[in-house]
Design an enzyme around this catalytic site. Structure first.
Site, PDB file in Angstrom:
ATOM      1  N   CYS A 136      -3.817  27.657 -38.921  1.00  0.00           N
ATOM      2  CA  CYS A 136      -5.190  28.134 -38.796  1.00  0.00           C
ATOM      3  C   CYS A 136      -6.134  26.988 -38.406  1.00  0.00           C
ATOM      4  O   CYS A 136      -6.522  26.183 -39.247  1.00  0.00           O
ATOM      5  CB  CYS A 136      -5.636  28.777 -40.113  1.00  0.00           C
ATOM      6  SG  CYS A 136      -7.341  29.344 -40.078  1.00  0.00           S
ATOM      7  N   CYS A 139      -9.518  27.006 -40.100  1.00  0.00           N
ATOM      8  CA  CYS A 139      -9.501  26.498 -41.477  1.00  0.00           C
ATOM      9  C   CYS A 139      -9.351  24.974 -41.503  1.00  0.00           C
ATOM     10  O   CYS A 139     -10.014  24.298 -42.281  1.00  0.00           O
ATOM     11  CB  CYS A 139      -8.328  27.080 -42.269  1.00  0.00           C
ATOM     12  SG  CYS A 139      -8.002  28.807 -41.977  1.00  0.00           S
ATOM     13  N   ASP A 140      -8.466  24.443 -40.693  1.00  0.00           N
ATOM     14  CA  ASP A 140      -8.048  23.050 -40.859  1.00  0.00           C
ATOM     15  C   ASP A 140      -8.451  22.104 -39.719  1.00  0.00           C
ATOM     16  O   ASP A 140      -8.269  20.895 -39.842  1.00  0.00           O
ATOM     17  CB  ASP A 140      -6.520  22.986 -41.030  1.00  0.00           C
ATOM     18  CG  ASP A 140      -6.060  23.812 -42.227  1.00  0.00           C
ATOM     19  OD1 ASP A 140      -6.818  23.878 -43.212  1.00  0.00           O
ATOM     20  OD2 ASP A 140      -4.954  24.383 -42.183  1.00  0.00           O
TER      21      ASP A 140
END
Ligand code: NDP
Length: 316
Positions: A136, A139-140
């Site tokens: 992701c 997200c990261d």
């Protein structure tokens, strides 16, 4: 073996399931959440979460989910760590049996079983998950500011992840097993124009390499499938974007699914094709796949289950 009965039976313990539990409990509906195999859902396998509102500092995915669980319990949701394996869709209340041979009866069901990212199946993929290996970018990605990263895959997700990552990373290499991307033309054009993105065509990842102390990725070994030539790419991050699989196996043939296997819900609603069954989170949303979106739809499902129960009561 035990028997449980509830007005609202929630299947799944990611942000959608726990949020549905919080709302249903506060509505006095004594919900039961059956956690499923991956207790806490996909967030428990990411490392730090920085985009869930309410946390000024990055929070560990596992901690965020255990706090959500505690919150659901504190307001009155009952959580059973077990996995539903079979559902009698004709029975009212709906009857569900579990892996541990428990029986659950729910006047309504909220399906929040999520989706699972597809993985390449490499040993080091597991070792470095959350330490350089991610599924992701939203997200990261931020953790890879000014670093080299690789994105694996050739679909819309891979293209979007690469474009997103190019805002942070110093360079992004897409590794794709074919000689063309299956991503939409608009995305392909953007990738072509982006000077921070290159594609390694006809290539597959053979291994992910890294260090133990500190645990982290330092590169990937790729093989050109046409020439068999091996090459090492020096990257700190590897984003696997080879598709997702909704966890809908036990609902097939009973609840309407789209061609990719996601549960179909009514527009702007969590109602499924079966009255009394609602779906929330990634299991019904292939597009956003974000914890905060899943939590929002969990709230919607609990509110819609409450309205459904109220209408039923008035009818009876
Ligand atoms: P897709 O199934 O579309 O693409 C997966 C990609 O991964 C393909 O290029 C495939 O290669 C590759 N792949 C699959 N397995 C492996 C493997 N084992 N090793 C190496 N490569 C592999 O998945 P997406 O997640 O990209 O998209 C899912 C759906 O969501 C699609 O319908 C997509 O259009 C949609 N979506 C739409 C978006 C948008 O409209 N903005 C954004 C994101 C997703 P190959 O091409 O060789 O099969």
């Amino acid at each position: 073996m035990a028997e449980y009965k509830t007005p609202v039976l929630i299947i799944g313990s990611g942000p959608a399931g726990y949020t549905a539990g919080i709302y249903a409990a506060r509505a006095g509906l004594r919900p039961i959440i059956v956690s499923g195999e991956q207790v806490g859902g996909q967030l428990t396998i990411t490392n730090l979460v920085e985009n869930f509102p309410g946390f000024p500092e990055p929070v560990l995915g596992a901690k965020l989910m255990s706090d959500m669980r505690k919150q659901a319990e504190n307001v009155g949701a009952r959580i059973i760590d077990d996995k539903i394996v079979e559902i009698d869709f004709k029975a009212r209340p709906f009857e569900c049996s579990s892996e541990r041979h428990n029986l659950f009866a729910g006047d309504t069901l909220i399906i929040a079983t999520g989706a699972a990212a597809r993985w390449l199946g490499l040993e080091n993929e597991t070792k470095y998950r959350g330490f350089g290996v991610s599924v992701c970018a939203t997200c990261d990605g931020f953790f890879f500011k000014d670093k080299n990263v690789a994105v694996i895959g050739g679909g819309n997700t891979a293209a979007e992840e690469a474009l997103f990552l190019s805002n942070y990373a110093s360079f992004v290499t897409i590794v794709h097993r074919r000689d063309s991307l299956r991503a939409d033309k608009a995305l392909r054009d953007k990738i072509k124009k982006n000077r921070k993105i290159a594609v390694e065509w006809d290539s597959v990842v053979e291994d992910i390499i890294g260090t133990d102390k500190p645990l982290g990725v330092t590169g990937i070994k790729i093989k050109n499938v046409k020439t068999d030539k091996m090459k090492t790419l020096h990257v700190s991050g590897v984003f696997i974007a080879i598709g997702h699989q909704p966890n809908t196996e036990i609902f097939k043939g009973h609840v309407d699914l789209d061609e990719q296997g996601y549960i179909v819900t009514r527009h702007d609603s969590t109602h499924t094709s079966v009255p009394g069954i609602f779906a929330a989170g990634d299991v019904q949303n292939a597009r956003f796949r974000q914890a905060v979106v899943a939590a929002g739809s969990g709230c919607m499902a609990a509110m819609e289950a409450e309205s459904y129960l109220l209408e039923k009561k008035l009818e009876d």
